[in-house]
Design an enzyme around this catalytic site. Structure first.
Site, short mmCIF file in Angstrom:
data_model
loop_
_atom_site.label_atom_id
_atom_site.label_comp_id
_atom_site.label_asym_id
_atom_site.label_seq_id
_atom_site.Cartn_x
_atom_site.Cartn_y
_atom_site.Cartn_z
N GLU A 1 1.91 -9.33 7.22
CA GLU A 1 2.75 -8.85 8.31
C GLU A 1 2.68 -9.76 9.54
OE1 GLU A 1 2.01 -4.63 8.82
OE2 GLU A 1 2.92 -4.20 6.89
N LYS B 1 9.81 5.49 6.93
CA LYS B 1 10.21 4.29 6.18
C LYS B 1 11.38 4.67 5.28
CE LYS B 1 5.53 2.37 5.50
NZ LYS B 1 4.31 2.54 4.66
N GLN C 1 -6.41 -1.79 7.35
CA GLN C 1 -5.25 -2.64 7.05
C GLN C 1 -4.55 -3.23 8.29
OE1 GLN C 1 -2.35 -1.34 3.81
NE2 GLN C 1 -1.08 -0.98 5.61
N GLU C 2 -4.43 -2.43 9.35
CA GLU C 2 -3.60 -2.89 10.48
C GLU C 2 -4.25 -2.59 11.82
OE1 GLU C 2 0.37 -1.22 9.95
OE2 GLU C 2 0.21 -1.59 7.80
N HIS D 1 -3.14 -6.31 2.63
CA HIS D 1 -2.18 -7.26 3.22
C HIS D 1 -2.81 -8.61 3.53
CE1 HIS D 1 0.42 -3.65 4.79
NE2 HIS D 1 0.49 -3.81 3.49
N ASP E 1 -3.92 1.32 11.62
CA ASP E 1 -3.57 1.92 10.32
C ASP E 1 -4.64 1.50 9.32
OD1 ASP E 1 -2.61 2.92 7.99
OD2 ASP E 1 -0.79 1.69 7.90
N ASP F 1 1.36 8.59 6.76
CA ASP F 1 2.23 7.63 6.06
C ASP F 1 2.18 7.94 4.56
OD1 ASP F 1 3.52 5.44 4.95
OD2 ASP F 1 2.02 3.98 5.53
N GLU G 1 -3.00 5.90 12.16
CA GLU G 1 -2.16 6.24 11.01
C GLU G 1 -3.05 6.23 9.75
OE1 GLU G 1 1.11 3.46 10.62
OE2 GLU G 1 1.05 3.65 8.44
N SER H 1 0.88 -1.17 0.00
CA SER H 1 0.00 0.00 0.00
C SER H 1 0.92 1.21 0.00
CB SER H 1 -0.91 -0.01 1.22
OG SER H 1 -0.19 0.11 2.42
N HIS I 1 8.51 -0.80 9.32
CA HIS I 1 8.87 -1.81 8.31
C HIS I 1 7.99 -1.59 7.06
CE1 HIS I 1 5.31 -4.64 9.45
NE2 HIS I 1 4.97 -3.38 9.56
N ARG I 2 8.14 -2.48 6.07
CA ARG I 2 7.20 -2.55 4.95
C ARG I 2 6.51 -3.91 5.00
NH1 ARG I 2 7.37 2.08 1.58
NH2 ARG I 2 5.22 1.34 1.32
N SER I 3 5.44 -4.03 4.24
CA SER I 3 4.74 -5.33 4.26
C SER I 3 5.58 -6.42 3.59
CB SER I 3 3.37 -5.21 3.61
OG SER I 3 3.46 -4.57 2.36
N LYS J 1 6.87 0.10 14.44
CA LYS J 1 5.99 -1.01 14.07
C LYS J 1 6.73 -1.90 13.10
CE LYS J 1 3.33 0.83 10.14
NZ LYS J 1 2.02 0.85 9.49
C1 2PG Z 1 1.93 0.73 5.93
C2 2PG Z 1 2.92 -0.32 5.49
C3 2PG Z 1 3.63 -1.06 6.57
P1 2PG Z 1 3.16 -1.23 3.09
O1 2PG Z 1 0.96 1.03 5.24
O2 2PG Z 1 2.15 1.37 6.94
O3 2PG Z 1 2.80 -1.63 7.52
O4 2PG Z 1 2.41 -1.17 4.52
O5 2PG Z 1 4.56 -1.61 3.35
O6 2PG Z 1 2.39 -2.24 2.29
O7 2PG Z 1 3.06 0.15 2.52
MG MG Z 2 0.58 2.85 6.68
#
Ligand code: 2PG
Ligand code: MG
Length: 426
Positions: free
Chosen positions: A210, A342, A168-169, A160, A248, A317, A290, A46, A370-372, A393
């Site tokens: 994740e 990131k 998403q999270e 994800h 998130d 983000d 987020e 994403s 991190h990234r997914s 995270k």
């Molecule tokens: C996010 C990230 C990490 P992605 O949206 O914050 O959790 O996802 O790496 O897929 O952008």
């Molecule tokens: Mg995000």
């Protein structure tokens, strides 16, 4: 940071696999003193539209077009020949050279995945050559390094996971833990209790990208109810004094072209989304949200910040993409009160450090991420410690590429003298 000019002996890249089974770049840098440092490049699903651009081969005959042979060639060719055999006063000079060599505003020519891998490997090499831990070497003067509150993403949705959950999270954050190891223990115990709870309710306990569970849940509130129960079942207290929750939604992913948001089959306006977020924070111990709104909804973000910014950490983000200029603009306009950090979103370590400093100077919190798509690289663990930001995270307390970061932090936590844990000023 490094005290004397450095010479780089070699820079080599390799195409490896990330945690989703997609190709990514691994870079190895060596120095004349035989220091050798390796970095693995993460990859998002994403992504914000203004992120630095990954170079993919688009050769449908290899890895469905996702190969990174071109980015690897850029490292082994242009980048290696420019970086080797010259003197580099500091990492900032190496990163500036990489940016100039690429010559595009979004690092798309050589590839942000090529550039960031080199930048991370160089930082690690210079730190080790100095005989220092990476976190120590990265810490700016005047900043107190801290062990961050781990934000464990225990329920996965959005892009994800193959479930109908649009947010998403769903993360658990042991803000009130007495130490980093106790925070890890809380995360793992709650993860285990959540697995039991889901199984008892007849949900599948398969995992998302994740490492969080990906049950067939639709409403975000149902996922939040499960988290609160799992926290209690594991013997912890839900809330800021114990284990809080962070979300998130990654709202850019479910905003349509008409500017509306689709949540659980319902069409919501930007103000409906703000209302929904406000209700959620009233009903559940959610301390951080987020990307509660999409990256192009700046007016909505301003309204969201006015409504919740006093009591909730609102992290940008997709909207900020770790870009110091965008973050500075957001600070000036009162958009959000924290930025996700990131390294691959902006593309060099130096620019990431600038993004962190911009937040710090502007009174915005920083949330290292991190990234997914990940490798077992642990760079972000050290980065989080060095920033003193107090929050990170990196997924569930499960799966090798996620626990590698938490385990690195456990190692740092075991070092003497002990380092402070948790949010700064908490
Ligand atoms: C996010 C990230 C990490 P992605 O949206 O914050 O959790 O996802 O790496 O897929 O952008
Ligand atoms: Mg995000």
């Amino acid at each position: 940071m490094a005290s004397e000019p450095a010479v780089i002996t070699s820079v080599r890249a390799l195409e490896i696999l990330d945690s989703r089974g997609r190709p990514t770049v691994q870079v190895t840098v060596t120095l004349p003193d035989a220091t050798m440092a390796v970095a693995g490049v993460p990859s998002g699903a994403s992504t914000g539209s203004r992120e630095a651009v990954e170079r993919r081969d688009r050769d449908a005959a290899r890895y469905g077009g996702l190969g990174v042979a071109g980015a690897v060639d850029a490292v082994n060719g242009k980048i290696a020949s420019y970086l080797t055999g010259r003197e580099w006063p500091a990492l900032a000079d190496i990163d500036a050279a990489l940016i100039a060599l690429d010559g595009t505003p979004d690092k798309s020519r050589l590839g942000a995945n090529a550039i960031v891998g080199v930048s991370m490997a160089c930082a690690r090499a210079l730190a080790h050559s100095d005989g220092r831990e990476l976190w120590d070497w990265l810490t700016p003067s005047g900043v107190t390094p801290r062990l961050p509150v781990p934000h464990f993403n225990v329920i996965n949705g959005g892009v994800h996971a193959p479930n109908p959950l649009d947010f998403q999270e769903f993360m658990i954050a042991p803000l009130g833990a007495p130490s980093f190891p106790e925070a890890v223990r809380a995360g793992a115990e709650i993860y285990a209790s959540l697995r039991g709870l889901l199984a008892a309710k007849g949900y599948a306990t398969g995992l998302g990208d994740e490492g969080g569970f990906a049950p067939q849940i639709t409403e975000p509130e149902e996922a939040l109810d499960l988290l609160v129960t799992a926290i209690r079942d594991a013997g912890y207290v839900p809330g800021r004094g114990g284990v809080a929750i962070a979300l998130d939604p990654a709202a850019s992913e479910f905003r349509g072209d008409d500017g509306g948001y689709q949540v659980a089959g319902q069409a919501l306006t930007s103000s409906d989304m703000i209302e929904r977020c406000a209700q959620i924070t009233g009903r559940f111990p959610v301390w951080l949200i987020e990307d509660g709104l999409a990256e192009n909804d700046w007016d909505g973000w301003a309204a969201l910040t006015q409504r919740l910014g006093e009591r909730i950490t609102l992290v940008g983000d997709d909207i900020f993409v770790t870009n110091p200029a965008i973050i500075a603009d957001a600070i000036a306009r009162g958009i959000g009160n924290a930025a996700l950090i990131k390294v691959n979103q902006i593309g060099t370590v130096t620019e990431t450090l600038t993004a962190i400093a911009t937040c710090r100077d502007g009174g915005y919190a920083q949330f290292v991420s991190h990234r997914s798509g990940e490798t077992t690289d642990t760079f972000i663990a050290d980065l989080a410690v060095s920033s003193g930001c107090g929050m990170l995270k990196t997924g569930a307390p499960a799966r090798g590429e996620r626990v590698a970061k938490y385990n690195r932090l456990l190692e740092i936590a075991a070092a003497r003298p002990p380092m402070p844990y948790g949010l700064p000023g908490a």
